[in-house]
Structure formats: C-alpha cells, structure tokens
Design an enzyme around this catalytic site. Structure first.
Site, mmCIF file in Angstrom:
data_model
loop_
_atom_site.group_PDB
_atom_site.id
_atom_site.type_symbol
_atom_site.label_atom_id
_atom_site.label_comp_id
_atom_site.label_asym_id
_atom_site.label_seq_id
_atom_site.Cartn_x
_atom_site.Cartn_y
_atom_site.Cartn_z
ATOM 1 N N TYR A 146 8.614 15.020 -0.019
ATOM 2 C CA TYR A 146 9.611 13.713 0.179
ATOM 3 C C TYR A 146 11.182 14.219 -0.212
ATOM 4 O O TYR A 146 11.423 12.916 0.381
ATOM 5 C CB TYR A 146 9.111 12.708 -0.148
ATOM 6 C CG TYR A 146 7.465 12.153 -0.148
ATOM 7 C CD1 TYR A 146 6.795 12.730 0.797
ATOM 8 C CD2 TYR A 146 6.851 11.054 -0.943
ATOM 9 C CE1 TYR A 146 5.254 13.115 1.383
ATOM 10 C CE2 TYR A 146 5.897 11.097 -0.386
ATOM 11 C CZ TYR A 146 4.402 11.892 -0.090
ATOM 12 O OH TYR A 146 3.346 11.640 -0.101
ATOM 13 N N HIS B 292 -1.702 18.854 -2.264
ATOM 14 C CA HIS B 292 -0.800 17.331 -1.375
ATOM 15 C C HIS B 292 -1.909 17.884 -0.397
ATOM 16 O O HIS B 292 -2.351 17.006 0.491
ATOM 17 C CB HIS B 292 0.352 17.035 -1.143
ATOM 18 C CG HIS B 292 1.083 16.475 -0.381
ATOM 19 N ND1 HIS B 292 1.983 16.013 -0.346
ATOM 20 C CD2 HIS B 292 0.926 15.761 0.332
ATOM 21 C CE1 HIS B 292 2.773 15.061 -0.039
ATOM 22 N NE2 HIS B 292 1.515 14.709 0.607
HETATM 23 N N1 LIG Z 1 -0.752 11.839 0.508
HETATM 24 C C1 LIG Z 1 -0.186 11.609 2.023
HETATM 25 O O1 LIG Z 1 -0.369 13.252 2.633
HETATM 26 C C2 LIG Z 1 -0.084 11.071 2.289
HETATM 27 C C3 LIG Z 1 0.831 10.535 3.492
HETATM 28 C C4 LIG Z 1 1.693 9.558 3.776
HETATM 29 C C5 LIG Z 1 1.333 9.171 3.134
HETATM 30 N N2 LIG Z 1 1.508 9.284 1.221
HETATM 31 C C6 LIG Z 1 1.917 7.767 0.278
HETATM 32 O O2 LIG Z 1 1.880 6.854 0.971
HETATM 33 C C7 LIG Z 1 2.603 6.008 1.458
HETATM 34 C C8 LIG Z 1 2.200 4.759 1.601
HETATM 35 O O3 LIG Z 1 2.095 5.446 3.416
HETATM 36 P P1 LIG Z 1 3.281 5.283 4.716
HETATM 37 O O4 LIG Z 1 4.385 4.834 4.481
HETATM 38 O O5 LIG Z 1 2.351 6.022 5.597
HETATM 39 O O6 LIG Z 1 2.498 3.403 5.727
HETATM 40 P P2 LIG Z 1 2.240 2.787 4.998
HETATM 41 O O7 LIG Z 1 2.570 2.060 3.830
HETATM 42 O O8 LIG Z 1 1.103 1.874 5.681
HETATM 43 O O9 LIG Z 1 3.524 1.809 5.591
HETATM 44 C C9 LIG Z 1 4.900 1.273 5.609
HETATM 45 C C10 LIG Z 1 5.514 0.840 6.482
HETATM 46 O O10 LIG Z 1 5.196 -1.011 6.559
HETATM 47 C C11 LIG Z 1 5.741 -1.105 6.339
HETATM 48 N N3 LIG Z 1 5.455 -2.812 5.407
HETATM 49 C C12 LIG Z 1 5.462 -2.843 3.361
HETATM 50 N N4 LIG Z 1 5.270 -3.293 3.647
HETATM 51 C C13 LIG Z 1 5.206 -4.412 4.528
HETATM 52 C C14 LIG Z 1 5.285 -5.877 4.520
HETATM 53 N N5 LIG Z 1 4.193 -6.565 3.164
HETATM 54 N N6 LIG Z 1 5.180 -6.836 5.947
HETATM 55 C C15 LIG Z 1 5.458 -6.149 6.643
HETATM 56 N N7 LIG Z 1 5.798 -4.530 6.666
HETATM 57 C C16 LIG Z 1 5.670 -3.869 5.954
HETATM 58 C C17 LIG Z 1 7.003 -0.699 5.701
HETATM 59 O O11 LIG Z 1 8.940 -1.322 6.010
HETATM 60 P P3 LIG Z 1 9.804 -1.090 4.984
HETATM 61 O O12 LIG Z 1 9.985 -0.585 4.003
HETATM 62 O O13 LIG Z 1 11.212 -2.013 5.796
HETATM 63 O O14 LIG Z 1 9.585 -2.344 4.058
HETATM 64 C C18 LIG Z 1 7.137 1.055 6.525
HETATM 65 O O15 LIG Z 1 7.852 0.733 7.667
HETATM 66 C C19 LIG Z 1 4.214 6.912 1.519
HETATM 67 O O16 LIG Z 1 4.737 6.091 0.984
HETATM 68 C C20 LIG Z 1 3.693 7.538 0.318
HETATM 69 O O17 LIG Z 1 4.151 7.518 -0.900
HETATM 70 C C21 LIG Z 1 0.406 10.503 1.345
#
Ligand SMILES: NC(=O)c1ccc[n+]([C@@H]2O[C@H](COP(=O)([O-])OP(=O)(O)OC[C@H]3O[C@@H](n4cnc5c(N)ncnc54)[C@H](OP(=O)(O)O)[C@@H]3O)[C@@H](O)[C@H]2O)c1
Length: 274
Positions: free
Chosen positions: A48, A106
């Site tokens: 990241y 990861h």
């Molecule tokens: N291990 C892996 O391979 C892997 C892969 C993908 C992700 N991850 C981890 O998982 C975390 C989360 O996953 P993700 O970022 O892919 O997707 P997510 O958490 O499902 O979605 C993030 C999106 O949702 C929005 N959001 C958050 N809270 C909200 C709310 N209350 N109402 C409306 N929209 C909202 C955020 O906007 P704003 O930022 O504008 O608030 C952002 O655009 C990542 O940041 C990472 O740390 C791990």
C-alpha cells in the site's frame, strides 16, 4: 467495541480501519482521525506504500501503541525466508514499532517452497517481531495444508467477504480451527449499499445501507471487518454500525442476494476454489 480473540494470542478489535489506497498526508490524517474516533485496529501492507504514513499517525496520536492492533503483510514476491525477514524489518522501521500484532502473507504465489515460507513466517513470530501470524487470500485447500500438514500456529485469515460474496467454506473451516476471519473490502467498494434489499433494510431501521452491510459481517462469530474510510463522517458511520440491530427477516433478505460478486481478483490471484 468488541474484541475478537483467537488462537495463539490474537486479541483484535472486531472493526478496523483499512488504509489502502490512502498514502502520505491523506493516510496520516485519516489514521489519526480514526484513532481519535476510537478505532484501535489498523490494517496496512508494504504494497500500500503507506506504512510510513501510518507510522507517522501513530507517533502523532496520544493513543499508546500497546492499545492499537496493527496488521501488516508481506507481498508475494518476498516469500523466501531472507526476503520475508527484510520485508518485516522494513515494515517495523516504517511503522516505528518493534512488533506488529499480526503479520500476514498477503497473497500466495505459484511454484514456491511453501514449507520454507511458512517456517520463516513462524520464525518471525517466535522471535517476537510479530505477535501473531496469518495468511490472506489463501483458498481453502491451501489454508488446510498450512494449518494441518505444516501445523503453522496461525491466528487469522484475511479474505474478501461481504454481502455479495459467499465465504461459508472458509468461515466454517476458520471457526473449526479457532482462527479469526478478517473481511476485507467489506462494503464491496460501494456495491453492497447499492443493493435494493440492503437499502430496504436500512430504511426500515433508519440507518445507512453501508451500516447494514457492515453489521451483517460483525454479527458473525469470528469475523472482523476493515472498511476503508477517509472522511470523519464515514469513519464514524462505520463505528456506529455496531449499534444496528438486524433481525431474521433482514438476514433472510441478505441471504438471498447473489453471492458470487468478487471485487478483488488480480491476475496473480490463486484459483479461488483450490
Ligand atoms: N488482503 C488483501 O488482499 C486486501 C485486498 C483489498 C483490501 N484490503 C484491505 O481492506 C480494506 C478495505 O477494502 P477496500 O478499500 O477494498 O473496500 P471497502 O472498504 O469495501 O470500500 C471502501 C470504499 O467505501 C467508502 N466508504 C467507507 N465507509 C463508507 C460509508 N460509511 N458510507 C459510504 N461509503 C463508505 C470509502 O470512501 P471514503 O474513503 O471516501 O470514506 C471507499 O471508497 C483496504 O483498505 C485494505 O486495508 C486487503
């Protein structure tokens, strides 16, 4: 906020803050703000490119390091023992800490010496550089091999999981082995909140659709979730999701949603049914 405890000493708040794809000052501000709002679980990774920014937030915050659960990971091109060790040492330096709470592979990779990589992962735990270890994006067959054949003292698995993706096989297995399952992309990057059924449930309870999607995960035994949110409003809304009360009718509507909508599947991903 409830803590999830699992095997081999894991004790992690059920709701964490995902930090991808935030970087630099944006990431520092978001993590600092989350700590002010009461978040005590932060998810990062070298991939990241924001560990130094997360470390800066930890330094700026009044919250003591020992009150925060910190997860980091190692990328799939650094799974040989020396490279994995170097990766974790670089992470610790960037984060400004001597130990992470959870260190995860990861992604699995192809044609690797799995037993040597797992041995290296366990050694880093035994040395105290990571309190607990786990794996991310491992399909069930591979997880079984690591847990049973290689007898690795895993505490957690991190995989994509939300109202539009079935993970029953992995979840049943994780529970049977006492592992925590951390749901990444728990809001399906906005797709969960777009579902008519989710909107209908939200309206019924006077809450946000995103809160319904999150609470459905957080109601499940052994499941943690790490939504990424940058704004104060979204970070607070996600914490408030813990107060939402879903009922059987809501759960039946969510069960009837399509469950094959995987959002994250890069070209290096494993065969998910392996
Ligand atoms: N291990 C892996 O391979 C892997 C892969 C993908 C992700 N991850 C981890 O998982 C975390 C989360 O996953 P993700 O970022 O892919 O997707 P997510 O958490 O499902 O979605 C993030 C999106 O949702 C929005 N959001 C958050 N809270 C909200 C709310 N209350 N109402 C409306 N929209 C909202 C955020 O906007 P704003 O930022 O504008 O608030 C952002 O655009 C990542 O940041 C990472 O740390 C791990």
């Amino acid at each position: 906020m409830r803590n999830l405890t699992s095997r081999h000493g894991l004790d992690m708040p059920q709701l964490g803050l995902g930090t991808w794809p935030m970087k630099g000052e944006e990431c520092t501000l978001a993590v600092r703000q989350a700590l002010e709002l009461g978040y005590r679980h932060i998810d990062t990774a070298p991939a990241y490119e924001n560990e130094a920014a997360v470390g800066e937030a930890l330094r700026q915050s009044d919250v003591p390091r020992e009150s925060i659960h910190l997860t980091t990971k190692v990328w799939w091109d650094k799974l040989q023992p020396a490279a994995m060790r170097q990766s974790l040492e670089d992470s610790l330096r960037a984060l400004g800490t001597e130990q992470v709470d959870l260190f995860m592979i990861h992604w699995p990779t192809k044609d690797w010496d799995l037993p040597r990589s797992i041995e290296a992962l366990v050694a880093l735990r035994d040395e105290g550089k990571a309190r607990c270890i786990g794996v991310a994006n491992f399909p069930l067959g591979l997880l079984r091999r690591v847990a049973e054949e290689l007898e690795a003292p895993l505490s957690a698995i991190q995989v994509e999981y939300h109202v539009l993706l079935d993970q029953r096989g992995l979840l049943d297995y994780a529970r049977s082995k006492g592992l925590a399952l951390t749901a990444y992309t728990p809001l399906a990057r906005g797709q969960a909140a777009e579902q008519a059924a989710i909107r209908k449930i939200a309206e019924k309870h006077g809450v946000l659709p995103s809160q319904v999607a999150l609470k459905w995960l957080l109601d499940q035994d052994g499941v943690a979730a790490i939504p990424k949110a940058s704004s104060r409003a979204n970070q607070q809304a996600n914490r408030d999701a813990l107060k939402v009360q879903l009922d059987d009718e809501d759960r039946a509507l969510i069960a009837a949603l399509p469950k094959d909508r995987r959002v994250v599947s890069p070209d290096f991903a494993p065969a998910w049914d392996a």
